[in-house]
Design an enzyme around this catalytic site. Structure first.
Site, mmCIF file in Angstrom:
data_model
loop_
_atom_site.group_PDB
_atom_site.id
_atom_site.type_symbol
_atom_site.label_atom_id
_atom_site.label_comp_id
_atom_site.label_asym_id
_atom_site.label_seq_id
_atom_site.Cartn_x
_atom_site.Cartn_y
_atom_site.Cartn_z
ATOM 1 C CB CYS A 1 -0.827 -0.094 0.810
ATOM 2 S SG CYS A 1 -0.129 -0.657 2.681
ATOM 3 C CG HIS B 1 -1.046 4.617 4.103
ATOM 4 N ND1 HIS B 1 -1.071 4.226 4.881
ATOM 5 C CD2 HIS B 1 -0.349 3.307 3.700
ATOM 6 C CE1 HIS B 1 -1.554 3.162 5.512
ATOM 7 N NE2 HIS B 1 -0.686 2.481 4.409
#
EC number: 1.2.1.11
Lengths: 344, 344, 344, 344
Positions: B150, B242
Site C-alpha cells: 500500500c 497513507h
C-alpha cells in the site's frame, strides 16, 4: 539570591509552561507577568485559562498581570522571558531591550537578524558573545537572545553531534504535535483521523535556523553553516513531542555505530535545567515515540533512534518535547546561560 | 456473463474490502470464499467480524466459507483474489496456480520474484506479459500477478508521471494509517497521542518494489529501474489513507509547474475500477489530507499537492486510500486487467 | 526494614504499573516477579514489553522472572500483589494463599465471594477483618484481599461521602480509557474516531461491587448495601482516566453545596500511597477531564465536578486514573493496609 | 419544477452540509447564499473554507455570496434554510419571515417559543399547523419552523417509538462528536486523549426540547409532554456521530423485546430525504458505534442497540449523524415537509 524575572505573554500556552518551569526554579523568582491589555489588572488566575497539568502555583495565581509595556514592568526585574506572538514581539521586544532589560525570547521575530544570537546552549553557547555586537550596533543597555523554533531544536543537536564528519546535506520530515501551534492553533476537526502536510513558514525555519545555529562566530561576525537542508513539515494528532525523520550525508564515512557514539557522548552542560544526558540513543528500532519518550530528562533531553544506513548516507529519527525543550525550557536554559555568562 | 471469482482470506480486513468492492462489480460475481480451517463450514456472517462501513451484502452473508485449499474451491471459478497473510500465501498460493487458477494477489510473498509480475495497471500494464515466462518456468496452467504494498502504490504513480525527466534519487517519508496493519495490527495504547517511526520491513518494500514497478520488460526479462530510493516509514493515528512526503532529483530540469502538469495529465485506464482522473493535483499547499482526500475517485485515485522546489530538486506530498487503492482495489484492478488481456 | 513483596503477572500492563509504584516504595522491596511459563527464566527486561513512561528500574530489569507457582516464589516473601488475568487468578491465587502467602489482588476473580474482603481503604477498611472468617473457612495461613474494578473505584468514594444522606438509587454512565482493557485490549481500528457502548461484564461489576463496598461487616457476616445501581459503560479514545456521569437520589435532601462539602471533607488516610486529599471538587463545570486531572495526588486522588440539581436528585461527574488509583495503586494501598493492620 | 431555495449562513460547517445535501436534491434548487458582511460579494469558493468530503459543487462554487439581509435575497426564492449562529439568527430571522420568506431553521434561537413549531417530521409533523397561530400572532406572510438540537434529535425518535407505554422518566448521557461545535468549536488540545463533561446549555436543550417535541397540539395551543428528562452531556474525540446512553421508565411494563419491536417498526415518511427505515435496532450489544453506524440511511437514520433491563426500567443506546440527521438533514427534511403541506 534569586534573580527577579518577568514573563512577557504569560497567559499563552508557552507562557504557562514558562511559569511551570520558573516557579520551582533554583535561581529565578517570578516578579512580573504581562499579557495583552485586556488582561492587565486582573490576577493571573483570572487572566489565564490554565491548561498545563497540575494547578497554577499559588503565589503566581494571585499576581496581578500588567500590560506588555516597559513602563509597567518593575525596574528591579533582571531578566525577561518572552513568549509573545511574533507580530507583537517584533513591535515591543526592542522597546524592552532599549529600556535596559535583558531578554530570553521564544518569539520567532528577529531570530535571523545578524546581531541577534540564536542559541541552543549545548550547541553554540559561544554565539552569546554576539550580544556585544548587538549592544554596539543598537545602543542598547539591555540585550536579546533567541532560541530557535521547536522543530529546529529537535534535530539540530543531533546534527551538531555529527558535525565533525562534515555535514553536506540533510533531508528532514517532521511529525509535529498540535501543542506547537498554541492552545487554539489546530481545531479538532482539522486533525482527528487526519494529518496536515503543511505548517506555514515552518520548513523555512528548519532550513535557515539550523544553518545559523551550526555557524561560526569569529568575535565580530557570524557565518552560517553551508549544509543544505530540505524540510517537509507535517502536523499529526499528538499532544506533545515532535518526531523527525532525518537523512544526513557527510563528507567523511559515517556508520550508524559511529553516529550513535557521537550522539550519546555529545556533552550536556551544568546549567540547572540541563538534562544529565543530552541525547538518548535507543537501540530499539521503533523508538523514540512521542508519548513514551517526550519526558526524558524532564522534557529537556533529545531522543534518537533507528540509526541505519540508507542509499544516501545515514538515516535516523529524533524527538523532543516541543513545549519544554522546544520552547519554554529552551528560553529558561538561555536565561541560565545569560546568568552564568555575567549578562545579568 | 459475469466472471466467477473467489476470495482467499475473505474474513480479514482486506478480504472485507474485497467483498465490498466485488459484490456490486459489473464483471465479477463472488462464487467462493475461503478462510482459515477454524472458519470452514460457517456462513460468512458467522465467520467474519465485519468491520467496514455498511452491512455485509445479503448473499455474501449466507455463503458458506471453505478452507483455503484448491480442492475446496469449485473448478468453475475463473479468478481468485488473495488477501492471505504472507506466510500462508507463500505456502498455498502456488498450489492454487498449479491447480490451474489465475490469481490476483495482495499478499506480500513472491512480489519480488523474477517471474511474478508486480503490477499497477496505469503504470506498468505491459509487465503482465511476464506471465508467459512464469507459466513456462513453473509449468502452471494458472498464473499469479501481484500488486505492490500500500505504501508503494501511493507514490509510484507520481514517480511514473515524472519518469520522462530521468529519475535519479528519491527520499520518501510516510505517515501511514493504522488499517494498513490489519484490524488488530496496532493497539490503541500504542498509537493514541503517539506516532511510531518504524514498520517492520516496510521501508525495504518501498525501495525495492518501486524499482521493479518502474522497470522495463523486454519480453523475456524484467530489468529494474536504477533510481535510488530511501524510505522512512511512520505509523500515525489515522484510520485510512497513507500520506507521503517525497523529494525527487531528476536528470533534466523539473519545475513544480512541469511536475504538476505531468501528474495531472498522466493517463488513467478504461477498466471498471479506474478513476476518471488518476492523479489529482491540489493547488492548496495543505492538501492532500487523509481524512478529506482519501475517497477521491471512490478511493482509487492518487492525490498530490505541495509541489515546490527544495534544495535538492522537487518536493511534494501524495496520498492514497491504503485499503482501497493500496490493497483490495489494487487487486481488483489487476483482476480487470487480467480479464481484458485474455488471461481468464 | 522493608517488607519483601512479589508481583504475580508482572509483565502485563497493571504489572508494569505495580513495579513502577513498588520500586521507590518506602515500605516494600521487590523480591519476586512471576509471569507465564514462556517468560520463566528470562530477565524482566527480556520478558516484559515495557510500556509505561520512564525506563525499567535497573535492579528490576535484571531480576529473573519465575513461573506463577507457589513453589517458585521464595518463602521469605511476605506479601504478593496479583495482576493475573482473572482466569489464571481463579486457578492459582488460592494455591498461594493455601501455601501461606498474604495477597493483595487486582484480578476480578473471587471479588464477590462472601469471605473475600473487597476493599478501598478510605471507604471500608473495616471489611479487612473478614480475613478472620476467610482463614477460618478456608483453613488458609495466607489471606486474600481484593480491590474492585477500576470503574467501580472511580465513583464509590463519592457515594461513600454522600452515604449519610441515605443512598437510594444511582445511575452511572462511564467513559473509560483504553488502558483499562490492557495493552492489547482495544485495537486502534476499533476506537479512533469512535466510541464503543459496551464493555463485557463491566456494568455488572459497577452494580454489584459498589453494593458490597458500601455494605456493613458485623464481625461475622457482610451485608451489602441496598442502593440500586444502574450502569452504562462506554469505551472512548483516551489513554488513561475513567470519567463517569452520576445521578444519585437520596432519602434526605441533598443540595449540590452539601454534596461538595461532603466530598471535599471526606477523609483520606495516612498510608504511604494515600493522597493528601482524597476527593478534589472542582468549581469549573467542565472539570474533571481525563488528560488534565488524572494525575491529581500522583494518580491516587478522585476528582469530582459539575455538581448540580437534576430532575432526579443530585447529578455530578467524577474521574480517577484507572491504572493507578483504579488498579495497581489500589492494590498497593491494600497492601499498605494489610501491613498496618498486622496481617504481614 | 424545482423550488428555489436560499441558504442563510452558507459558509459555516452546517451551511456546507446544507449545500452538499441541496445541490443534488430532486425538489430544491440553490438560488441564494448568504454569509457575514465580510463575505458578501465574493464567490462561494472564495468565501468558504470548504471542509466536507468531496469538492464544492461547480455551480455553487461560482455563486456570489450576499449579505444576510432580506433586501439582498431575490424575491423569487421560495424557501430559506438557516444555519446562522443563534445570536445572529435571533436578530435577522424574524426580518426574513416578516418580509414573506418561509424558513426552515437549524439555529437554536426561538426553538422554545410558543408559536414556533419545533419539528422532527417522523415524530410530530402535525405540530407544523402551529404556523397558522404563528402567522396570526406575528402578522407574518412568511413562516418559521425549527428543528431541534443535534443531541435531542438522536434520542427523541426512540422515545416517540416507546410513547405508547407511557413515558415517565428519562436519564440520558451523551458522547458527542466535535463537529457539533462547528469547525473551530473544539481545539485539538482540548480533546485529544481527553473528554469534556460539559457542553454549554446542551443539557437544558435535551430536557426541554424533548418535552416540546413529544407534546400535543390541539389546533390552538401546544402542551409539552410531562416526561421528566435529566441529561448529562460529554464531548469526546470523534468527528461525527452522537452516541447516547438512555434509561427510560414507563407506566406500562416494557421488555427489551417490546422496545426493539416498537423502534424497528416505527414508521419513516415518504419525503425525499427520509431513510427507508427510521430506527435500525442492532442485536450486537456493542453497536451502534459512531464510526461504523453514523452513515446508515445516508446519515438520516437513527441506530439503536444494547436494549436491556436495568434496575430502573429499560436501558439502551442510540446514535445519529449529528451534522446530517442532527442538523443540515433535519432542516432539509423540514423543508420537504413544508413543501408537501402546501406552505410554499
Amino acid at each position: 539570591m534569586a534573580v527577579r524575572v518577568g514573563v512577557l505573554g504569560a497567559t499563552g500556552a508557552v507562557g504557562q509552561r514558562l511559569i511551570q518551569l520558573l516557579d520551582p526554579h533554583p535561581e529565578f523568582e517570578i516578579a512580573a507577568l504581562t499579557a495583552s491589555d485586556s488582561s492587565a489588572g486582573k490576577t493571573y488566575r483570572q487572566a489565564a485559562k490554565w491548561r498545563v497539568e497540575g494547578p497554577i502555583p499559588d503565589d503566581v495565581a494571585e499576581t496581578t498581570v500588567s500590560a506588555t509595556d516597559p513602563d509597567e514592568v518593575p525596574d528591579d526585574v533582571d531578566l525577561l522571558f518572552s513568549s509573545l506572538p511574533s507580530s507583537v514581539g517584533a513591535e515591543v521586544e526592542p522597546d524592552f531591550c532599549e529600556a535596559g532589560y535583558v531578554m530570553s525570547s521564544n518569539s520567532s521575530n528577529a531570530r535571523m537578524a545578524d546581531d541577534v544570537p540564536l542559541v541552543i546552549p549545548e550547541v553554540n553557547a559561544e554565539h552569546l558573545d554576539l550580544l556585544e555586537v548587538q549592544r554596539d550596533e543598537r545602543g542598547w543597555d539591555g540585550a536579546m537572545v533567541k532560541n530557535p523554533n521547536c522543530s529546529t531544536i529537535t534535530f539540530v543537536p543531533t546534527l551538531a553531534a555529527l558535525a565533525e564528519y562534515g555535514l553536506e546535506s540533510v533531508h528532514v520530515a517532521t511529525l509535529q504535535a498540535v501543542s506547537g501551534a498554541g492552545y487554539d492553533g489546530v481545531s479538532s476537526m482539522e486533525i482527528i483521523d487526519n494529518a496536515i502536510p503543511y505548517i506555514g513558514s515552518e520548513e523555512d525555519k528548519l532550513e535557515t535556523e539550523s544553518r545559523k545555529l551550526l555557524g561560526e562566530f569569529d568575535g565580530a561576525e557570524l557565518s552560517h553553516n553551508s549544509v543544505e537542508v530540505a524540510a517537509s513539515c507535517n502536523r499529526i494528532p499528538t499532544i506533545d513531542g515532535h518526531l523527525e525523520n532525518v537523512w544526513v550525508e557527510t563528507e567523511d564515512d559515517l556508520t550508524p555505530e559511529d553516529a550513535a557514539d557521537a550522539m550519546a557522548s555529545y556533552p550536556s552542560l551544568e546549567l540547572p535545567s540541563s538534562p544529565d544526558q543530552l541525547i538518548h540513543v535507543f537501540d530499539e528500532p521503533d523508538r523514540p515515540q512521542p508519548r513514551l519518550d517526550r519526558t526524558l530528562g524532564d522534557g529537556m533531553a533529545i531522543a534518537a533512534g533507528g540509526l541505519r544506513e540508507s542509499s544516501f548516507g545515514l538515516q535516523y529519527n529524533c524527538l523532543a518535547h516541543n513545549t519544554i525543550r522546544g520552547a519554554a525550557g529552551a528560553s529558561v536554559l538561555n536565561g541560565e546561560l545569560l546568568l552564568e555568562n555575567g549578562y545579568l
